[in-house]
Scaffold this motif. Structure first.
Motif, PDB file in Angstrom:
ATOM      1  N   ASN A 258      17.050 -15.208  71.020  1.00  0.00           N
ATOM      2  CA  ASN A 258      16.838 -15.835  72.325  1.00  0.00           C
ATOM      3  C   ASN A 258      16.707 -17.350  72.208  1.00  0.00           C
ATOM      4  OD1 ASN A 258      16.677 -13.844  74.593  1.00  0.00           O
ATOM      5  ND2 ASN A 258      15.204 -12.865  73.224  1.00  0.00           N
ATOM      6  N   VAL A 259      16.023 -17.822  71.169  1.00  0.00           N
ATOM      7  CA  VAL A 259      15.861 -19.263  70.966  1.00  0.00           C
ATOM      8  C   VAL A 259      17.212 -19.924  70.720  1.00  0.00           C
ATOM      9  CG1 VAL A 259      15.000 -20.995  69.335  1.00  0.00           C
ATOM     10  CG2 VAL A 259      13.470 -19.222  70.192  1.00  0.00           C
ATOM     11  N   LEU A 260      18.047 -19.319  69.873  1.00  0.00           N
ATOM     12  CA  LEU A 260      19.360 -19.896  69.584  1.00  0.00           C
ATOM     13  C   LEU A 260      20.221 -19.985  70.829  1.00  0.00           C
ATOM     14  CD1 LEU A 260      20.250 -18.242  66.153  1.00  0.00           C
ATOM     15  CD2 LEU A 260      19.721 -20.644  66.577  1.00  0.00           C
ATOM     16  N   LEU A 261      20.186 -18.962  71.664  1.00  0.00           N
ATOM     17  CA  LEU A 261      20.991 -18.978  72.877  1.00  0.00           C
ATOM     18  C   LEU A 261      20.452 -19.982  73.890  1.00  0.00           C
ATOM     19  CD1 LEU A 261      21.740 -15.168  73.225  1.00  0.00           C
ATOM     20  CD2 LEU A 261      23.359 -16.985  72.660  1.00  0.00           C
ATOM     21  N   ARG A 262      19.131 -20.138  73.968  1.00  0.00           N
ATOM     22  CA  ARG A 262      18.568 -21.159  74.852  1.00  0.00           C
ATOM     23  C   ARG A 262      18.984 -22.548  74.400  1.00  0.00           C
ATOM     24  NH1 ARG A 262      13.803 -17.974  74.877  1.00  0.00           N
ATOM     25  NH2 ARG A 262      12.779 -19.390  73.416  1.00  0.00           N
ATOM     26  N   ARG A 263      19.066 -22.746  73.076  1.00  0.00           N
ATOM     27  CA  ARG A 263      19.472 -24.048  72.572  1.00  0.00           C
ATOM     28  C   ARG A 263      20.910 -24.357  72.967  1.00  0.00           C
ATOM     29  NH1 ARG A 263      18.949 -23.579  67.031  1.00  0.00           N
ATOM     30  NH2 ARG A 263      16.714 -23.651  67.379  1.00  0.00           N
TER      31      ARG A 263
ATOM     32  N   GLY B 286      24.972 -24.896  55.338  1.00  0.00           N
ATOM     33  CA  GLY B 286      26.089 -25.814  55.142  1.00  0.00           C
ATOM     34  C   GLY B 286      27.405 -25.311  55.691  1.00  0.00           C
ATOM     35  N   VAL B 287      27.590 -23.997  55.793  1.00  0.00           N
ATOM     36  CA  VAL B 287      28.851 -23.462  56.311  1.00  0.00           C
ATOM     37  C   VAL B 287      28.762 -23.129  57.796  1.00  0.00           C
ATOM     38  CG1 VAL B 287      29.604 -22.565  54.078  1.00  0.00           C
ATOM     39  CG2 VAL B 287      28.302 -21.074  55.621  1.00  0.00           C
ATOM     40  N   GLY B 288      27.643 -23.469  58.441  1.00  0.00           N
ATOM     41  CA  GLY B 288      27.590 -23.335  59.894  1.00  0.00           C
ATOM     42  C   GLY B 288      26.550 -22.396  60.444  1.00  0.00           C
ATOM     43  N   ALA B 289      25.705 -21.793  59.579  1.00  0.00           N
ATOM     44  CA  ALA B 289      24.622 -20.966  60.116  1.00  0.00           C
ATOM     45  C   ALA B 289      23.577 -21.863  60.778  1.00  0.00           C
ATOM     46  CB  ALA B 289      23.971 -20.143  59.005  1.00  0.00           C
ATOM     47  N   ASP B 290      22.949 -21.360  61.834  1.00  0.00           N
ATOM     48  CA  ASP B 290      21.953 -22.138  62.567  1.00  0.00           C
ATOM     49  C   ASP B 290      20.535 -21.795  62.172  1.00  0.00           C
ATOM     50  OD1 ASP B 290      23.483 -23.610  64.909  1.00  0.00           O
ATOM     51  OD2 ASP B 290      24.399 -21.650  64.644  1.00  0.00           O
ATOM     52  N   ASP B 291      20.325 -20.578  61.677  1.00  0.00           N
ATOM     53  CA  ASP B 291      18.987 -20.142  61.308  1.00  0.00           C
ATOM     54  C   ASP B 291      19.153 -18.995  60.327  1.00  0.00           C
ATOM     55  OD1 ASP B 291      16.253 -20.003  61.199  1.00  0.00           O
ATOM     56  OD2 ASP B 291      15.975 -19.261  63.237  1.00  0.00           O
ATOM     57  N   TYR B 292      18.080 -18.612  59.678  1.00  0.00           N
ATOM     58  CA  TYR B 292      18.143 -17.511  58.721  1.00  0.00           C
ATOM     59  C   TYR B 292      16.844 -16.736  58.757  1.00  0.00           C
ATOM     60  CZ  TYR B 292      15.116 -20.335  55.796  1.00  0.00           C
ATOM     61  OH  TYR B 292      14.053 -21.067  55.333  1.00  0.00           O
ATOM     62  N   MET B 293      16.928 -15.486  58.320  1.00  0.00           N
ATOM     63  CA  MET B 293      15.742 -14.653  58.138  1.00  0.00           C
ATOM     64  C   MET B 293      15.880 -13.926  56.813  1.00  0.00           C
ATOM     65  SD  MET B 293      15.060 -13.061  61.945  1.00  0.00           S
ATOM     66  CE  MET B 293      13.379 -12.558  61.508  1.00  0.00           C
ATOM     67  N   THR B 294      14.767 -13.804  56.100  1.00  0.00           N
ATOM     68  CA  THR B 294      14.750 -13.099  54.827  1.00  0.00           C
ATOM     69  C   THR B 294      14.240 -11.686  55.035  1.00  0.00           C
ATOM     70  OG1 THR B 294      14.328 -15.190  53.667  1.00  0.00           O
ATOM     71  CG2 THR B 294      13.874 -13.155  52.464  1.00  0.00           C
ATOM     72  N   LYS B 295      14.958 -10.707  54.495  1.00  0.00           N
ATOM     73  CA  LYS B 295      14.542  -9.314  54.590  1.00  0.00           C
ATOM     74  C   LYS B 295      13.335  -9.078  53.686  1.00  0.00           C
ATOM     75  CE  LYS B 295      19.300  -7.719  55.319  1.00  0.00           C
ATOM     76  NZ  LYS B 295      20.391  -6.892  54.755  1.00  0.00           N
ATOM     77  N   PRO B 296      12.416  -8.199  54.089  1.00  0.00           N
ATOM     78  CA  PRO B 296      12.351  -7.502  55.386  1.00  0.00           C
ATOM     79  C   PRO B 296      11.810  -8.421  56.469  1.00  0.00           C
ATOM     80  CG  PRO B 296      10.462  -6.886  54.043  1.00  0.00           C
ATOM     81  CD  PRO B 296      11.318  -7.786  53.188  1.00  0.00           C
ATOM     82  N   PHE B 297      12.193  -8.168  57.713  1.00  0.00           N
ATOM     83  CA  PHE B 297      11.746  -8.977  58.833  1.00  0.00           C
ATOM     84  C   PHE B 297      11.390  -8.057  59.987  1.00  0.00           C
ATOM     85  CE2 PHE B 297      16.383  -8.764  58.675  1.00  0.00           C
ATOM     86  CZ  PHE B 297      16.654  -8.088  59.852  1.00  0.00           C
TER      87      PHE B 297
END
Length: 244
Positions: A129-134, A108-119
């Motif tokens: 890379n996916v976010l930058l291609r988008r 809601g505050v502008g993040a495009d994706d998230y990952m939960t630790k551990p990853f």
């Protein structure tokens, strides 16, 4: 302000390297992320607290931010609000808590994706890379007026300006939310599976990310209204466009 530390970079041609700001207060995690992204050819800087992240974003002008939620000074949600107010930028948020409320607030505050630790560092690099291609696709779409706009009743999706309106009011979506809505709108009333949406919007072929789709749909519904997107349980989602 926490000092921004630029990492050693791989030998990509000058001018082709994208800048990534990593904001993480755990030094070991920050160094691991920076090393992996550096090996992928990115220019990487690191900040370790909220104020340092905002200052570093302003002075270093990154193309993407990897942002931990739990930070000293002020948290990653506040960092995201402040940097998005300066300039729209893709944000990959990291969280140690698998709490859907936190994830929805982050989106809601502008993040495009998230990952939960551990990853895995491999998956993190893939998502960057996916976010930058988008972003590149969005820039290309903005230069292609033929895409025009779509209207479904009060809902208007303008591909050229990447704007969404309901009635006379603008709806402020993140780049991912816009791409998700545009993907559903391309086939109104057709049910798209989570796997299809992952492939079209995120460029993923790994079905393990289907919860990412669900969280983004919930965030999108909060902004445009729940009635516009229909859930087909066990399958996926459809845009509920008026039959007329």
């Amino acid at each position: 302000m926490t000092e921004i530390q630029q990492e050693t970079i791989s030998s990509s041609p000058v001018g082709t390297q994208r800048r990534v700001l990593v904001v993480e207060d755990e030094p070991t995690i920050a160094e691991s992320i920076a090393a992996r992204l550096g090996a992928e050819g990115f220019k990487v800087a690191v900040a370790h607290d909220g104020p340092g992240a905002v200052d570093g974003f302003h002075t270093w002008q990154p193309d993407l931010v990897v942002l931990d939620i739990m930070l000293p000074g002020f948290d990653g949600l506040e960092v995201c609000r402040r940097i998005q107010a300066q300039r729209p930028v893709p944000v990959l948020m990291l969280t140690a808590r698998d709490d859907e409320t936190d994830l929805l607030v982050g989106l809601g505050v502008g993040a495009d994706d998230y990952m939960t630790k551990p990853f895995s560092m491999r998956e993190l690099a893939a998502r960057v890379n996916v976010l930058l291609r988008r972003v590149e696709r969005a820039q290309q779409a903005a230069r292609t007026p033929a895409l025009g706009s779509l209207r479904f009743g009060e809902l208007e999706i303008d591909h050229v300006q990447r704007r969404v309106r309901i009635g006379s009011g603008d709806v402020h979506l993140t780049p991912t939310e816009f791409d998700l809505l545009a993907c559903l709108a391309a086939q109104p009333r057709a049910v798209l599976t989570r796997e299809q949406l992952l492939a079209e919007v995120w460029d993923w072929t790994d079905a393990s990310g289907t919860r990412t789709v669900d969280s983004h749909v919930k965030a999108l519904r909060r902004k445009i209204g729940a009635s516009w997107i229909r859930t087909v349980h066990g399958v996926g989602y459809a845009l509920e466009a008026p039959l007329s």
